[in-house]
Design a protein around this motif. Structure first.
Motif, PDB file in Angstrom:
ATOM      1  N   UNK A   1       0.829  -1.204   0.000  1.00 41.89           N
ATOM      2  CA  UNK A   1       0.000   0.000   0.000  1.00 41.89           C
ATOM      3  C   UNK A   1       0.866   1.258   0.000  1.00 41.89           C
ATOM      4  N   UNK A   2       1.898   1.252   0.823  1.00 43.13           N
ATOM      5  CA  UNK A   2       2.801   2.409   0.878  1.00 43.13           C
ATOM      6  C   UNK A   2       3.566   2.567  -0.433  1.00 43.13           C
ATOM      7  N   UNK A   3       3.994   1.462  -1.031  1.00 41.99           N
ATOM      8  CA  UNK A   3       4.725   1.531  -2.290  1.00 41.99           C
ATOM      9  C   UNK A   3       3.831   2.012  -3.425  1.00 41.99           C
ATOM     10  N   UNK A   4       2.562   1.600  -3.411  1.00 42.46           N
ATOM     11  CA  UNK A   4       1.626   2.059  -4.432  1.00 42.46           C
ATOM     12  C   UNK A   4       1.386   3.560  -4.304  1.00 42.46           C
ATOM     13  N   UNK A   5       1.283   4.040  -3.081  1.00 43.58           N
ATOM     14  CA  UNK A   5       1.172   5.485  -2.860  1.00 43.58           C
ATOM     15  C   UNK A   5       2.334   6.220  -3.533  1.00 43.58           C
ATOM     16  N   UNK A   6       3.538   5.769  -3.234  1.00 41.85           N
ATOM     17  CA  UNK A   6       4.727   6.438  -3.761  1.00 41.85           C
ATOM     18  C   UNK A   6       4.764   6.379  -5.279  1.00 41.85           C
ATOM     19  N   UNK A   7       4.430   5.215  -5.841  1.00 39.36           N
ATOM     20  CA  UNK A   7       4.483   5.047  -7.292  1.00 39.36           C
ATOM     21  C   UNK A   7       3.430   5.896  -7.997  1.00 39.36           C
ATOM     22  N   UNK A   8       2.291   6.082  -7.352  1.00 41.58           N
ATOM     23  CA  UNK A   8       1.184   6.802  -7.975  1.00 41.58           C
ATOM     24  C   UNK A   8       1.149   8.278  -7.589  1.00 41.58           C
ATOM     25  N   UNK A   9       2.016   8.692  -6.688  1.00 40.76           N
ATOM     26  CA  UNK A   9       2.065  10.089  -6.301  1.00 40.76           C
ATOM     27  C   UNK A   9       0.849  10.553  -5.536  1.00 40.76           C
TER      28      UNK A   9
ATOM     29  N   UNK B   1      -3.545  -8.711   3.493  1.00 47.28           N
ATOM     30  CA  UNK B   1      -3.018  -9.442   4.639  1.00 47.28           C
ATOM     31  C   UNK B   1      -3.521  -8.737   5.902  1.00 47.28           C
ATOM     32  N   UNK B   2      -3.856  -9.496   6.949  1.00 50.42           N
ATOM     33  CA  UNK B   2      -4.375  -8.863   8.173  1.00 50.42           C
ATOM     34  C   UNK B   2      -3.517  -7.721   8.704  1.00 50.42           C
ATOM     35  N   UNK B   3      -2.194  -7.843   8.620  1.00 51.58           N
ATOM     36  CA  UNK B   3      -1.346  -6.785   9.155  1.00 51.58           C
ATOM     37  C   UNK B   3      -1.450  -5.490   8.360  1.00 51.58           C
ATOM     38  N   UNK B   4      -1.990  -5.561   7.125  1.00 54.18           N
ATOM     39  CA  UNK B   4      -2.183  -4.351   6.335  1.00 54.18           C
ATOM     40  C   UNK B   4      -3.239  -3.443   6.941  1.00 54.18           C
ATOM     41  N   UNK B   5      -4.082  -4.002   7.812  1.00 53.86           N
ATOM     42  CA  UNK B   5      -5.136  -3.191   8.437  1.00 53.86           C
ATOM     43  C   UNK B   5      -4.529  -2.127   9.346  1.00 53.86           C
ATOM     44  N   UNK B   6      -3.323  -2.371   9.856  1.00 54.86           N
ATOM     45  CA  UNK B   6      -2.675  -1.344  10.670  1.00 54.86           C
ATOM     46  C   UNK B   6      -2.397  -0.085   9.842  1.00 54.86           C
ATOM     47  N   UNK B   7      -2.137  -0.246   8.560  1.00 59.09           N
ATOM     48  CA  UNK B   7      -1.967   0.904   7.664  1.00 59.09           C
ATOM     49  C   UNK B   7      -3.256   1.721   7.640  1.00 59.09           C
ATOM     50  N   UNK B   8      -4.404   1.056   7.546  1.00 61.07           N
ATOM     51  CA  UNK B   8      -5.695   1.748   7.522  1.00 61.07           C
ATOM     52  C   UNK B   8      -5.929   2.503   8.827  1.00 61.07           C
ATOM     53  N   UNK B   9      -5.569   1.857   9.930  1.00 57.71           N
ATOM     54  CA  UNK B   9      -5.777   2.491  11.234  1.00 57.71           C
ATOM     55  C   UNK B   9      -4.881   3.711  11.403  1.00 57.71           C
ATOM     56  N   UNK B  10      -3.628   3.581  11.002  1.00 56.90           N
ATOM     57  CA  UNK B  10      -2.683   4.699  11.139  1.00 56.90           C
ATOM     58  C   UNK B  10      -3.112   5.897  10.300  1.00 56.90           C
ATOM     59  N   UNK B  11      -3.664   5.633   9.125  1.00 55.96           N
ATOM     60  CA  UNK B  11      -4.082   6.713   8.233  1.00 55.96           C
ATOM     61  C   UNK B  11      -5.498   7.196   8.521  1.00 55.96           C
ATOM     62  N   UNK B  12      -6.197   6.528   9.423  1.00 59.58           N
ATOM     63  CA  UNK B  12      -7.563   6.893   9.821  1.00 59.58           C
ATOM     64  C   UNK B  12      -8.524   6.863   8.634  1.00 59.58           C
ATOM     65  N   UNK B  13      -8.420   5.785   7.881  1.00 56.82           N
ATOM     66  CA  UNK B  13      -9.300   5.566   6.734  1.00 56.82           C
ATOM     67  C   UNK B  13     -10.742   5.413   7.209  1.00 56.82           C
ATOM     68  N   UNK B  14     -11.684   5.946   6.434  1.00 57.54           N
ATOM     69  CA  UNK B  14     -13.098   5.880   6.819  1.00 57.54           C
ATOM     70  C   UNK B  14     -13.782   4.623   6.298  1.00 57.54           C
TER      71      UNK B  14
END
Length: 304
Positions: A170-178, A213-226
């Motif tokens: 998810x983080x790499x896709x952010x960087x690649x897509x700007x 992957x379940x651990x990817x949900x921490x990315x959602x929590x950190x970014x406060x996704x709705x």
């Protein structure tokens, strides 16, 4: 992931959500009126793109209980007759299947005898749910949508069934897509499920599919996704967690109070985003007014 590791992650996400004991909106609390207003500034060209798949009425490997569409009028005797008649029809569908685009309400997941935030599981009755239903979003969900295209990141047309999307992806896709996922966003993760289905044919997605992957949900929590949406089920199959078939559903809906959208389609949106060089847009989600329902068919619209 072991059950103990999953349980620790679940508790971490649940406690980190910071919702009070009476909360019933979960992560929609991140989608403030100010963020809705800000999301309208994403509109530049006014182009609209549907994120929903066609509703299917033919049975298939991933759709054994397809939608039932029946014409109820006009009668044969009325066709060609003088005067006024109406064409009429009716639909019935399995909202939570593996083919049709739908939104999961917060009452959809029962885990350890309760719904989100300790609401008793008994609130889901034979006549319908009485709490945390799709009626919570009767006024719609409107905010900034962000599409992260994982097959594009990996240089493949789609992820194969069983492959996981990680937080690093998810983080790499952010960087690649700007683009950067922020608080209150509607995060849409493309795994290429729809393209694979179209080109390789339908398969039993209940047993094999790409997802987070379940651990990817921490990315959602950190970014406060709705809200989280995917062109798959969001969960990988087979599950990464022994004894928990749908860990993403448990972690997002049950632990965090996050509405999910399953089996969307991004095959029209992704090339538009690539052409315009931007991966964020205004996203409008309007579920049906179903006061006792655990979910709703949905046709989200991206407005660029």
């Amino acid at each position: 992931m072991t059950q103990d590791a999953f349980r620790a992650l679940y508790e971490r996400l649940r406690k980190g959500a910071g919702h009070g004991p009476d909360d019933r909106r979960g992560t929609l609390g991140h989608l403030t009126p100010a963020r809705v207003v800000a999301a309208t500034r994403e509109v530049v060209t006014g182009r609209t793109v549907s994120l929903s798949a066609l509703v299917e009425t033919e049975a298939g490997p991933d759709n054994p209980d397809p939608a039932d569409h029946r014409m109820t009028g006009p009668h044969q005797r009325d066709i060609g007759a003088p005067g006024l008649y109406f064409a009429r029809d009716r639909f019935a569908m399995n909202v939570h299947g593996d083919a049709d685009s739908h939104l999961d309400a917060l009452c959809h997941v029962l885990y350890d005898g309760a719904l989100y935030n300790g609401v008793p599981a008994g609130s889901v009755t034979a006549d319908g749910a009485t709490a945390l239903t799709v009626d919570l979003v009767r006024d719609g969900i409107v905010g900034r949508g962000v599409l992260l295209d994982i097959p594009r990141l990996r240089g493949v047309p789609w992820l194969e069934p069983g492959e996981h999307v990680t937080a690093d992806d998810l983080a790499a896709a952010e960087a690649a897509q700007g683009v950067r996922v922020g608080a209150g966003d509607l995060l849409l993760v493309r795994v290429g499920h729809r393209r694979r289905r179209r080109e390789a044919g339908a398969w039993n997605a209940a047993d094999a599919r790409a997802g987070l992957h379940p651990q990817a949900v921490e990315f959602l929590a950190e970014r406060r996704v709705a809200v989280l949406g995917s062109d798959g089920n969001n969960d990988t199959a087979p599950s990464a967690v022994e004894g928990v078939a749908y860990p993403i559903h448990v972690l997002t809906i049950h632990a965090m109070g996050m509405h999910l959208m399953d089996y969307l389609q991004f095959e029209e949106l992704a090339p538009v985003c690539a052409q315009e060089g931007r991966w964020s847009f205004l996203c409008v989600v309007a579920p049906l007014r179903l006061p006792a329902a655990t979910g709703s068919p949905v046709n989200p619209i991206a407005v660029l």
